[in-house]
Scaffold this active site. Structure first.
Site, mmCIF file in Angstrom:
data_model
loop_
_atom_site.group_PDB
_atom_site.id
_atom_site.type_symbol
_atom_site.label_atom_id
_atom_site.label_comp_id
_atom_site.label_asym_id
_atom_site.label_seq_id
_atom_site.Cartn_x
_atom_site.Cartn_y
_atom_site.Cartn_z
ATOM 1 N N LYS A 13 -35.036 -45.984 3.468
ATOM 2 C CA LYS A 13 -34.672 -46.135 2.048
ATOM 3 C C LYS A 13 -33.176 -46.373 1.861
ATOM 4 O O LYS A 13 -32.773 -47.236 1.089
ATOM 5 C CB LYS A 13 -35.128 -44.876 1.323
ATOM 6 C CG LYS A 13 -34.530 -44.620 -0.014
ATOM 7 C CD LYS A 13 -35.116 -43.363 -0.628
ATOM 8 C CE LYS A 13 -34.781 -42.105 0.155
ATOM 9 N NZ LYS A 13 -33.435 -41.570 -0.100
ATOM 10 N N ARG A 88 -36.013 -36.167 -7.295
ATOM 11 C CA ARG A 88 -36.688 -35.670 -6.102
ATOM 12 C C ARG A 88 -37.878 -34.795 -6.485
ATOM 13 O O ARG A 88 -38.589 -34.318 -5.629
ATOM 14 C CB ARG A 88 -35.657 -34.841 -5.372
ATOM 15 C CG ARG A 88 -35.765 -34.635 -3.908
ATOM 16 C CD ARG A 88 -35.460 -35.817 -3.064
ATOM 17 N NE ARG A 88 -34.964 -35.399 -1.777
ATOM 18 C CZ ARG A 88 -33.895 -35.912 -1.193
ATOM 19 N NH1 ARG A 88 -33.222 -36.866 -1.772
ATOM 20 N NH2 ARG A 88 -33.533 -35.491 -0.009
ATOM 21 N N ARG A 127 -31.992 -40.682 14.189
ATOM 22 C CA ARG A 127 -30.942 -41.419 13.486
ATOM 23 C C ARG A 127 -29.555 -40.827 13.704
ATOM 24 O O ARG A 127 -29.386 -39.634 13.911
ATOM 25 C CB ARG A 127 -31.270 -41.590 12.016
ATOM 26 C CG ARG A 127 -31.101 -40.395 11.141
ATOM 27 C CD ARG A 127 -31.480 -40.766 9.712
ATOM 28 N NE ARG A 127 -31.617 -39.568 8.911
ATOM 29 C CZ ARG A 127 -32.118 -39.550 7.702
ATOM 30 N NH1 ARG A 127 -32.550 -40.660 7.136
ATOM 31 N NH2 ARG A 127 -32.199 -38.424 7.025
ATOM 32 N N ARG A 162 -26.816 -35.517 11.523
ATOM 33 C CA ARG A 162 -26.770 -34.566 10.413
ATOM 34 C C ARG A 162 -27.443 -33.291 10.900
ATOM 35 O O ARG A 162 -28.492 -33.352 11.527
ATOM 36 C CB ARG A 162 -27.582 -35.124 9.237
ATOM 37 C CG ARG A 162 -26.794 -36.043 8.370
ATOM 38 C CD ARG A 162 -27.670 -36.768 7.392
ATOM 39 N NE ARG A 162 -28.611 -35.911 6.671
ATOM 40 C CZ ARG A 162 -29.413 -36.360 5.710
ATOM 41 N NH1 ARG A 162 -29.378 -37.624 5.362
ATOM 42 N NH2 ARG A 162 -30.244 -35.539 5.108
ATOM 43 N N ARG A 174 -38.592 -30.768 4.058
ATOM 44 C CA ARG A 174 -38.181 -31.934 3.244
ATOM 45 C C ARG A 174 -39.370 -32.843 3.004
ATOM 46 O O ARG A 174 -39.569 -33.349 1.894
ATOM 47 C CB ARG A 174 -37.053 -32.701 3.947
ATOM 48 C CG ARG A 174 -35.672 -32.140 3.631
ATOM 49 C CD ARG A 174 -34.721 -32.287 4.795
ATOM 50 N NE ARG A 174 -34.319 -33.655 5.046
ATOM 51 C CZ ARG A 174 -33.687 -34.040 6.149
ATOM 52 N NH1 ARG A 174 -33.409 -33.169 7.102
ATOM 53 N NH2 ARG A 174 -33.336 -35.282 6.314
HETATM 54 P P1 AMP Z 1 -30.775 -36.835 1.615
HETATM 55 O O1 AMP Z 1 -29.478 -37.336 2.157
HETATM 56 O O2 AMP Z 1 -31.284 -37.648 0.462
HETATM 57 O O3 AMP Z 1 -31.807 -36.611 2.680
HETATM 58 O O4 AMP Z 1 -30.458 -35.379 0.992
HETATM 59 C C1 AMP Z 1 -30.023 -34.321 1.814
HETATM 60 C C2 AMP Z 1 -30.307 -32.992 1.128
HETATM 61 O O5 AMP Z 1 -29.570 -32.901 -0.101
HETATM 62 C C3 AMP Z 1 -31.765 -32.763 0.722
HETATM 63 O O6 AMP Z 1 -32.572 -32.290 1.790
HETATM 64 C C4 AMP Z 1 -31.597 -31.719 -0.383
HETATM 65 O O7 AMP Z 1 -31.328 -30.444 0.148
HETATM 66 C C5 AMP Z 1 -30.332 -32.195 -1.084
HETATM 67 N N1 AMP Z 1 -30.680 -33.135 -2.172
HETATM 68 C C6 AMP Z 1 -30.483 -34.482 -2.195
HETATM 69 N N2 AMP Z 1 -30.947 -35.016 -3.337
HETATM 70 C C7 AMP Z 1 -31.448 -33.983 -4.062
HETATM 71 C C8 AMP Z 1 -32.073 -33.871 -5.330
HETATM 72 N N3 AMP Z 1 -32.307 -34.960 -6.094
HETATM 73 N N4 AMP Z 1 -32.457 -32.641 -5.760
HETATM 74 C C9 AMP Z 1 -32.231 -31.540 -5.017
HETATM 75 N N5 AMP Z 1 -31.662 -31.569 -3.799
HETATM 76 C C10 AMP Z 1 -31.264 -32.762 -3.316
#
Ligand code: AMP
Length: 224
Positions: A13, A88, A127, A162, A174
């Site tokens: 994505k 989310r 990744r 990460r 997740r």
């Molecule tokens: P991502 O980089 O999109 O995988 O986000 C990493 C982490 O940030 C996620 O696993 C959540 O803990 C937090 N996070 C990102 N976007 C959101 C969201 N819209 N609502 C709540 N937590 C978020």
């Protein structure tokens, strides 16, 4: 042009989002990247968010929703945005829809990348993040985007993982949130799919995320 990108962690994505944002010259608003930036700077939001992120849980809506809605009001978002990682869950979807309607803004395109949960998990563990651009695709398990030794295959930058990508429990959590069709991220995608059908203003694009990056991009470009 206002665009939403949906897809499970590991579906590509972010990579596809970076291509769409370049095509339309839009700011790429990524909730996860905003949190990581705050963590790096040690801000109050960063300190609070880190404990949830490390566990693979969502950062609470009281923190996330105002953070993103404020970000969308900034100057660089005046002519549109590409939002990635938000909403989310269903509550965030409803709040975003209400905020857009209150501001008289339309959502133009929603892209949903579809990918099997097991494939997504393997991709996440492979990744690597480029220090110069998080969306330079590097994955040690995917031949087409294997890093150049321990450096970024696009720009030669330093690579890192990460911390939440190497923890299988956190990945499981997740994904459980993503694939939850009642209150989770798929519930948020269905919310906008319904709106697209009812109101007829939103273009809703489904993408198969299982082929290589180039094939997915070609499919996306033909549908935009
Ligand atoms: P991502 O980089 O999109 O995988 O986000 C990493 C982490 O940030 C996620 O696993 C959540 O803990 C937090 N996070 C990102 N976007 C959101 C969201 N819209 N609502 C709540 N937590 C978020």
């Amino acid at each position: 042009m206002n665009i939403l990108m949906f897809g499970p962690n590991g579906s590509g994505k972010g990579t596809q989002g970076a291509i769409v944002k370049d095509k339309y010259n839009l700011p790429h608003v990524e909730s996860g990247a905003i949190f990581r930036e705050n963590i790096g700077k040690g801000t109050e939001i960063g300190v609070k968010a880190k404990e949830y992120i490390d566990r693979g849980e969502l950062v609470p809506d009281e923190i996330t929703i105002p953070m993103i809605l404020d970000r969308l009001k900034q100057d660089d978002c005046k002519n549109g945005w590409l939002l990635d990682g938000f909403p989310r869950n269903k509550v965030q979807a409803i709040k975003l829809d209400e905020a857009l309607k209150a501001a008289g803004l339309d959502l133009d395109i929603v892209v949903e990348v579809l990918l099997d949960r097991e494939i997504a998990k393997n991709r996440i563990m492979g990744r690597r993040l480029c220090a110069n651009d998080n969306n330079h695709p590097n994955n040690i398990f995917i031949d087409a985007i294997k890093p150049d030794g321990d450096k970024c295959r696009v720009c030669g930058g330093d690579l890192s993982t990460r911390s939440d990508d190497q923890d299988e429990d956190a990945i499981g959590k997740r994904h459980a949130i993503y694939y939850d069709t009642d209150t989770g991220t798929l519930a948020a995608t269905y919310y906008f799919k319904d709106l697209a059908e009812k109101e007829g203003k939103i273009k809703y694009i489904n993408l198969d995320g299982s082929p290589g990056v180039k094939e997915v991009t070609a499919d996306l470009m033909s549908k935009l």
